[in-house]
Design a protein around this motif. Sequence first.
Motif, short mmCIF file in Angstrom:
data_model
loop_
_atom_site.label_atom_id
_atom_site.label_comp_id
_atom_site.label_asym_id
_atom_site.label_seq_id
_atom_site.Cartn_x
_atom_site.Cartn_y
_atom_site.Cartn_z
N SER A 44 0.84 -1.20 0.00
CA SER A 44 0.00 0.00 0.00
C SER A 44 0.87 1.26 0.00
CB SER A 44 -0.89 0.01 1.24
OG SER A 44 -0.10 0.20 2.41
N PRO A 45 0.30 2.39 -0.42
CA PRO A 45 1.05 3.65 -0.36
C PRO A 45 1.57 3.96 1.05
CG PRO A 45 -0.89 3.94 -1.72
CD PRO A 45 -1.01 2.59 -1.11
N ASP A 46 0.76 3.68 2.09
CA ASP A 46 1.23 3.94 3.45
C ASP A 46 2.47 3.12 3.77
OD1 ASP A 46 -0.80 5.74 3.89
OD2 ASP A 46 -2.08 4.33 5.00
N THR A 47 2.46 1.87 3.36
CA THR A 47 3.64 1.02 3.60
C THR A 47 4.85 1.55 2.84
OG1 THR A 47 2.29 -0.95 3.98
CG2 THR A 47 4.58 -1.31 3.33
N LEU A 48 4.65 1.95 1.59
CA LEU A 48 5.77 2.47 0.79
C LEU A 48 6.34 3.73 1.41
CD1 LEU A 48 4.38 1.90 -2.82
CD2 LEU A 48 5.99 0.46 -1.54
N HIS A 49 5.47 4.63 1.90
CA HIS A 49 5.97 5.84 2.56
C HIS A 49 6.75 5.49 3.82
CE1 HIS A 49 4.33 8.98 0.07
NE2 HIS A 49 3.09 8.48 0.14
N ARG A 50 6.26 4.53 4.58
CA ARG A 50 6.95 4.13 5.81
C ARG A 50 8.31 3.52 5.50
NH1 ARG A 50 3.21 1.39 7.58
NH2 ARG A 50 3.90 -0.74 7.15
N VAL A 51 8.36 2.68 4.48
CA VAL A 51 9.64 2.07 4.09
C VAL A 51 10.60 3.14 3.57
CG1 VAL A 51 10.74 0.49 2.45
CG2 VAL A 51 8.64 -0.20 3.64
N ALA A 52 10.08 4.10 2.80
CA ALA A 52 10.94 5.17 2.29
C ALA A 52 11.57 5.95 3.43
CB ALA A 52 10.13 6.11 1.38
N ASP A 53 10.80 6.21 4.50
CA ASP A 53 11.36 6.90 5.66
C ASP A 53 12.46 6.06 6.30
OD1 ASP A 53 9.65 9.05 5.36
OD2 ASP A 53 8.15 8.28 6.77
N GLY A 54 12.24 4.74 6.36
CA GLY A 54 13.26 3.86 6.93
C GLY A 54 14.52 3.83 6.11
N VAL A 55 14.37 3.80 4.79
CA VAL A 55 15.54 3.79 3.90
C VAL A 55 16.31 5.10 4.04
CG1 VAL A 55 16.28 3.75 1.50
CG2 VAL A 55 14.55 2.14 2.28
N ARG A 56 15.59 6.21 4.15
CA ARG A 56 16.28 7.50 4.33
C ARG A 56 17.09 7.49 5.62
NH1 ARG A 56 12.66 12.81 4.42
NH2 ARG A 56 12.45 12.21 2.22
N HIS A 57 16.52 6.92 6.68
CA HIS A 57 17.25 6.84 7.94
C HIS A 57 18.50 6.00 7.80
CE1 HIS A 57 18.02 6.52 12.23
NE2 HIS A 57 18.04 5.18 12.11
N ILE A 58 18.39 4.87 7.10
CA ILE A 58 19.55 3.99 6.90
C ILE A 58 20.62 4.70 6.08
CG2 ILE A 58 20.32 1.87 5.77
CD1 ILE A 58 17.58 0.67 6.55
N THR A 59 20.20 5.40 5.03
CA THR A 59 21.16 6.12 4.20
C THR A 59 21.95 7.13 5.03
OG1 THR A 59 19.74 5.87 2.26
CG2 THR A 59 21.42 7.59 2.16
N GLY A 60 21.28 7.76 5.98
CA GLY A 60 21.96 8.73 6.84
C GLY A 60 23.02 8.12 7.72
N GLN A 61 23.03 6.80 7.89
CA GLN A 61 24.05 6.14 8.71
C GLN A 61 25.34 5.89 7.94
OE1 GLN A 61 22.60 2.80 11.17
NE2 GLN A 61 20.53 3.37 10.53
N LEU A 62 25.30 6.05 6.62
CA LEU A 62 26.52 5.84 5.83
C LEU A 62 27.34 7.12 5.85
CD1 LEU A 62 25.03 3.80 2.86
CD2 LEU A 62 26.35 2.94 4.81
N THR A 63 27.98 7.34 6.98
CA THR A 63 28.74 8.57 7.21
C THR A 63 30.21 8.37 6.87
OG1 THR A 63 29.07 7.92 9.51
CG2 THR A 63 27.13 9.28 9.02
#
Length: 228
Positions: A48-67
């Motif tokens: 669902s769109p809600d799931t995709l938005h939630r996963v996108a937020d999670g991926v953004r958080h993970i990307t921020g850990q690649l420092t």
Amino acid sequence: MHTSLTDPAPAEPTSPTPEELEHQKAAITRLGDELRALMEATVRTAASPDTLHRVADGVRHITGQLTGRRRARAEIPEVDEFPGGARMYSPVTGPGSPLAPPLHITPDADGLVGHCTLGIAHEGPPGYGHGGMSAMLLDELMGRACAAAGTAGLTGSLQMRYHRPVPLETPLRVLARITGTDDRKVFVSGSITTGADPDAPLVTADGVFVTPDPDRARALFPGLRPQG
């Protein structure tokens, strides 16, 4: 900040040990495996769109850990063997690249042979690989065949012939062999078949690769480490 004449000079960066490089490669490969699984799930999901938005937020958080420091455009990673060897982030062979199938290469009596399986993320026509993926697989393996023969070169031309669609989720066999040389030019042929039917070509190619002279190679690849 003041530095006195008696302060020790900054330490020169040290090259990683072979053990450290292998540890880094293992970590890169593990992350690459998970990213490929994520990419495949992404292009197959009916969430669902809600799931995709939630996963996108999670991926953004993970990307921020690649420092940490980011590799410059022309910088060659310490984990790579360039030219002619393993490249961890290659979009064709790199175990660390989410784009790569990846293609696993071994020597063959006729040159080099590669094995891979394309997923839905590599789809062109429904159920079949994108034609550009076929070109990329062959270009990579044909170039590696040149390097394996001691004549590493850049693609001068690549003529493709598409005989049949390349099926997804099917083990593939990619072959490349040198057919001749002329000064700095190397002539190479290649083919893609299924692993189950290696005598029935799906795609074939002929290419000309050109070995740059040393000055040109240094200009093109300023990060190239001296050989020997």
